[in-house]
Scaffold this motif. Structure first.
Motif, PDB file in Angstrom:
ATOM      1  N   TYR A  42       0.847   9.532  -5.226  1.00  0.00           N
ATOM      2  CA  TYR A  42       0.921  10.979  -4.445  1.00  0.00           C
ATOM      3  C   TYR A  42       2.506  11.383  -4.450  1.00  0.00           C
ATOM      4  O   TYR A  42       2.819  12.302  -4.203  1.00  0.00           O
ATOM      5  CB  TYR A  42       0.575  11.045  -3.130  1.00  0.00           C
ATOM      6  CG  TYR A  42      -0.857  10.508  -3.135  1.00  0.00           C
ATOM      7  CD1 TYR A  42      -2.071  11.171  -3.668  1.00  0.00           C
ATOM      8  CD2 TYR A  42      -1.309   9.588  -1.889  1.00  0.00           C
ATOM      9  CE1 TYR A  42      -3.378  10.795  -3.797  1.00  0.00           C
ATOM     10  CE2 TYR A  42      -2.658   9.228  -2.001  1.00  0.00           C
ATOM     11  CZ  TYR A  42      -3.508   9.826  -2.822  1.00  0.00           C
ATOM     12  OH  TYR A  42      -4.881   9.320  -2.709  1.00  0.00           O
ATOM     13  N   GLY A  43       3.611  10.365  -4.673  1.00  0.00           N
ATOM     14  CA  GLY A  43       4.961  10.667  -4.531  1.00  0.00           C
ATOM     15  C   GLY A  43       4.938  10.818  -2.980  1.00  0.00           C
ATOM     16  O   GLY A  43       4.132  10.430  -2.346  1.00  0.00           O
ATOM     17  N   PRO A  44       6.252  11.331  -2.738  1.00  0.00           N
ATOM     18  CA  PRO A  44       6.714  11.578  -1.302  1.00  0.00           C
ATOM     19  C   PRO A  44       6.150  12.837  -0.514  1.00  0.00           C
ATOM     20  O   PRO A  44       6.755  13.505   0.266  1.00  0.00           O
ATOM     21  CB  PRO A  44       8.172  11.165  -1.270  1.00  0.00           C
ATOM     22  CG  PRO A  44       8.581  11.937  -2.618  1.00  0.00           C
ATOM     23  CD  PRO A  44       7.535  11.688  -3.706  1.00  0.00           C
ATOM     24  N   ALA A  45       4.909  13.025  -1.040  1.00  0.00           N
ATOM     25  CA  ALA A  45       4.248  14.463  -0.647  1.00  0.00           C
ATOM     26  C   ALA A  45       4.213  14.277   1.001  1.00  0.00           C
ATOM     27  O   ALA A  45       4.568  15.649   1.759  1.00  0.00           O
ATOM     28  CB  ALA A  45       2.846  14.586  -0.948  1.00  0.00           C
ATOM     29  N   TRP A  46       4.144  13.307   1.801  1.00  0.00           N
ATOM     30  CA  TRP A  46       4.266  13.321   3.244  1.00  0.00           C
ATOM     31  C   TRP A  46       5.797  13.807   3.866  1.00  0.00           C
ATOM     32  O   TRP A  46       5.427  14.035   4.896  1.00  0.00           O
ATOM     33  CB  TRP A  46       3.929  12.026   3.773  1.00  0.00           C
ATOM     34  CG  TRP A  46       5.052  10.716   3.020  1.00  0.00           C
ATOM     35  CD1 TRP A  46       4.822  10.145   1.837  1.00  0.00           C
ATOM     36  CD2 TRP A  46       6.149  10.396   3.516  1.00  0.00           C
ATOM     37  NE1 TRP A  46       5.866   9.263   1.751  1.00  0.00           N
ATOM     38  CE2 TRP A  46       6.841   9.385   2.676  1.00  0.00           C
ATOM     39  CE3 TRP A  46       6.975  10.603   4.801  1.00  0.00           C
ATOM     40  CZ2 TRP A  46       8.276   8.912   3.000  1.00  0.00           C
ATOM     41  CZ3 TRP A  46       8.111  10.207   4.866  1.00  0.00           C
ATOM     42  CH2 TRP A  46       8.688   9.407   3.912  1.00  0.00           C
TER      43      TRP A  46
ATOM     44  N   GLU B  27      11.906   5.249  -4.708  1.00  0.00           N
ATOM     45  CA  GLU B  27      12.776   3.985  -4.434  1.00  0.00           C
ATOM     46  C   GLU B  27      13.266   4.296  -3.041  1.00  0.00           C
ATOM     47  O   GLU B  27      13.659   3.541  -2.368  1.00  0.00           O
ATOM     48  CB  GLU B  27      13.876   3.848  -5.500  1.00  0.00           C
ATOM     49  CG  GLU B  27      13.192   3.332  -6.757  1.00  0.00           C
ATOM     50  CD  GLU B  27      12.281   4.410  -7.697  1.00  0.00           C
ATOM     51  OE1 GLU B  27      12.843   5.396  -7.280  1.00  0.00           O
ATOM     52  OE2 GLU B  27      11.586   3.847  -8.372  1.00  0.00           O
ATOM     53  N   GLU B  28      13.886   5.352  -2.939  1.00  0.00           N
ATOM     54  CA  GLU B  28      14.305   5.913  -1.605  1.00  0.00           C
ATOM     55  C   GLU B  28      13.638   6.093  -0.438  1.00  0.00           C
ATOM     56  O   GLU B  28      13.966   5.671   0.540  1.00  0.00           O
ATOM     57  CB  GLU B  28      15.172   7.557  -1.850  1.00  0.00           C
ATOM     58  CG  GLU B  28      16.110   7.659  -2.819  1.00  0.00           C
ATOM     59  CD  GLU B  28      16.639   8.880  -3.348  1.00  0.00           C
ATOM     60  OE1 GLU B  28      17.943   9.368  -3.343  1.00  0.00           O
ATOM     61  OE2 GLU B  28      15.634   9.753  -3.319  1.00  0.00           O
ATOM     62  N   ALA B  29      12.401   6.480  -0.918  1.00  0.00           N
ATOM     63  CA  ALA B  29      11.488   6.354   0.233  1.00  0.00           C
ATOM     64  C   ALA B  29      11.155   4.993   0.711  1.00  0.00           C
ATOM     65  O   ALA B  29      11.075   4.745   1.973  1.00  0.00           O
ATOM     66  CB  ALA B  29      10.309   7.264  -0.198  1.00  0.00           C
ATOM     67  N   THR B  30      10.990   4.152  -0.041  1.00  0.00           N
ATOM     68  CA  THR B  30      10.808   2.670   0.243  1.00  0.00           C
ATOM     69  C   THR B  30      11.859   2.025   0.670  1.00  0.00           C
ATOM     70  O   THR B  30      11.630   1.408   1.747  1.00  0.00           O
ATOM     71  CB  THR B  30      10.388   1.978  -1.038  1.00  0.00           C
ATOM     72  OG1 THR B  30       9.292   2.445  -1.682  1.00  0.00           O
ATOM     73  CG2 THR B  30       9.992   0.564  -0.801  1.00  0.00           C
TER      74      THR B  30
ATOM     75  N   ASP C  69      11.726  15.351  -1.044  1.00  0.00           N
ATOM     76  CA  ASP C  69      12.934  15.276  -1.731  1.00  0.00           C
ATOM     77  C   ASP C  69      13.516  13.799  -1.965  1.00  0.00           C
ATOM     78  O   ASP C  69      14.612  13.649  -2.088  1.00  0.00           O
ATOM     79  CB  ASP C  69      14.036  15.942  -0.613  1.00  0.00           C
ATOM     80  CG  ASP C  69      13.911  15.204   0.735  1.00  0.00           C
ATOM     81  OD1 ASP C  69      12.922  14.596   0.884  1.00  0.00           O
ATOM     82  OD2 ASP C  69      14.856  15.500   1.495  1.00  0.00           O
ATOM     83  N   LEU C  70      12.768  12.861  -1.872  1.00  0.00           N
ATOM     84  CA  LEU C  70      12.894  11.652  -2.188  1.00  0.00           C
ATOM     85  C   LEU C  70      12.254  10.922  -3.275  1.00  0.00           C
ATOM     86  O   LEU C  70      11.283  11.279  -3.502  1.00  0.00           O
ATOM     87  CB  LEU C  70      12.552  10.464  -0.693  1.00  0.00           C
ATOM     88  CG  LEU C  70      13.142  10.892   0.638  1.00  0.00           C
ATOM     89  CD1 LEU C  70      12.567  10.062   1.378  1.00  0.00           C
ATOM     90  CD2 LEU C  70      14.617  10.679   0.523  1.00  0.00           C
TER      91      LEU C  70
ATOM     92  N   LEU D 178       0.988  -1.170  -0.019  1.00  0.00           N
ATOM     93  CA  LEU D 178       0.130   0.090  -0.027  1.00  0.00           C
ATOM     94  C   LEU D 178       0.896   1.272   0.144  1.00  0.00           C
ATOM     95  O   LEU D 178       0.588   2.230  -0.646  1.00  0.00           O
ATOM     96  CB  LEU D 178      -0.963  -0.069   1.305  1.00  0.00           C
ATOM     97  CG  LEU D 178      -1.924   1.174   1.353  1.00  0.00           C
ATOM     98  CD1 LEU D 178      -2.787   1.376   0.199  1.00  0.00           C
ATOM     99  CD2 LEU D 178      -2.700   1.338   2.618  1.00  0.00           C
ATOM    100  N   PHE D 179       1.949   1.099   0.734  1.00  0.00           N
ATOM    101  CA  PHE D 179       2.880   2.367   0.935  1.00  0.00           C
ATOM    102  C   PHE D 179       3.313   2.721  -0.587  1.00  0.00           C
ATOM    103  O   PHE D 179       3.488   3.606  -1.072  1.00  0.00           O
ATOM    104  CB  PHE D 179       3.810   2.006   1.713  1.00  0.00           C
ATOM    105  CG  PHE D 179       5.083   3.179   2.117  1.00  0.00           C
ATOM    106  CD1 PHE D 179       4.930   4.137   2.618  1.00  0.00           C
ATOM    107  CD2 PHE D 179       6.345   3.114   1.211  1.00  0.00           C
ATOM    108  CE1 PHE D 179       5.947   5.415   2.847  1.00  0.00           C
ATOM    109  CE2 PHE D 179       7.273   4.131   1.142  1.00  0.00           C
ATOM    110  CZ  PHE D 179       6.848   5.331   2.084  1.00  0.00           C
ATOM    111  N   ILE D 180       3.922   1.652  -1.184  1.00  0.00           N
ATOM    112  CA  ILE D 180       4.331   1.658  -2.578  1.00  0.00           C
ATOM    113  C   ILE D 180       3.199   2.160  -3.605  1.00  0.00           C
ATOM    114  O   ILE D 180       3.559   3.132  -4.564  1.00  0.00           O
ATOM    115  CB  ILE D 180       5.036   0.320  -3.270  1.00  0.00           C
ATOM    116  CG1 ILE D 180       6.229   0.013  -2.468  1.00  0.00           C
ATOM    117  CG2 ILE D 180       5.143   0.416  -4.620  1.00  0.00           C
ATOM    118  CD1 ILE D 180       6.712  -1.257  -2.747  1.00  0.00           C
ATOM    119  N   TYR D 181       2.041   1.641  -3.426  1.00  0.00           N
ATOM    120  CA  TYR D 181       0.974   2.304  -4.400  1.00  0.00           C
ATOM    121  C   TYR D 181       0.798   3.959  -4.141  1.00  0.00           C
ATOM    122  O   TYR D 181       0.434   4.482  -5.110  1.00  0.00           O
ATOM    123  CB  TYR D 181      -0.130   1.410  -4.134  1.00  0.00           C
ATOM    124  CG  TYR D 181      -0.306   0.063  -4.843  1.00  0.00           C
ATOM    125  CD1 TYR D 181       0.418  -0.262  -5.696  1.00  0.00           C
ATOM    126  CD2 TYR D 181      -1.263  -0.904  -4.278  1.00  0.00           C
ATOM    127  CE1 TYR D 181       0.456  -1.596  -6.310  1.00  0.00           C
ATOM    128  CE2 TYR D 181      -1.081  -2.226  -4.640  1.00  0.00           C
ATOM    129  CZ  TYR D 181      -0.306  -2.747  -5.898  1.00  0.00           C
ATOM    130  OH  TYR D 181      -0.654  -3.653  -6.439  1.00  0.00           O
TER     131      TYR D 181
END
Length: 188
Positions: free
Chosen positions: A28-32, A97-100, A93-94, A20-23
């Protein structure tokens, strides 16, 4: 009685959360990454409070179970830890792949913590009610809010990250128990 395999159960739960995180990253990208930790804590509070409301109320106007809310707690708590480790940014800024990769690191750290605590507590969580786990998560959230309101300072207590890790592990335990309950009911 079936033997419990906490490791594989933990991995199955977090695999679902990770997917779910990847989806969401694709959507949304890494907006969080712009969220300050109190905002993340408030998001977790909303999810935990909804679980408690669903557990105590007989009328539900939105036809969603509590499982998605526990998944949300896991993912938001992981984001909170990432924010504590990397700091908050004004512009995401991620890469996905970096966020994951950061997400995986946090989940692995949560697993290691769970393994140590599980050994010392002899898997006591398996005898708990999911409603009690919900209350423990809410208590952890309120503790986190107090620490945040104190600018992250504590006198004798664990810090923000420890509370987020505990929220992850409690939510995983709840999802495992819910899964076992579904399997038990389907075999009846």
């Amino acid at each position: 009685m079936q033997t419990k395999d906490t490791k594989s159960q933990f991995q199955a739960v977090v695999a679902q959360c990770r997917q779910l995180f990847i989806y969401k990253m694709k959507d949304y990208g890494p907006a969080w990454r712009i969220l300050r930790t109190p905002s993340i804590t408030d998001q977790i509070f909303i999810k935990a409070n909804r679980i408690r409301t669903l557990q105590t109320s007989s009328e539900h106007l939105v036809d969603e179970g509590i499982e998605p809310e526990f998944i949300g707690i896991i993912n938001y708590a992981a984001m909170g830890i990432i924010q504590l480790q990397l700091g908050v940014v004004d512009i995401p800024d991620l890469s996905s792949e970096e966020a994951t990769a950061h997400y995986d690191k946090v989940i692995n750290e949560a697993y290691e913590l769970m393994t140590r605590k599980n050994h010392d507590y002899d898997e006591a969580w398996r005898s708990m009610r999911v409603s009690s786990i919900t209350d423990l998560i809410l208590m952890k959230i309120l503790r986190t809010k107090s620490i945040e309101d104190n600018n992250g300072k504590t006198l004798v207590s664990e810090g923000l990250d420890a509370n987020y890790y505990d929220m992850i592990n409690y939510a995983v335990f709840a999802l495992i128990l819910l899964s076992e309950d579904k399997k038990g009911n389907s075999q009846s």
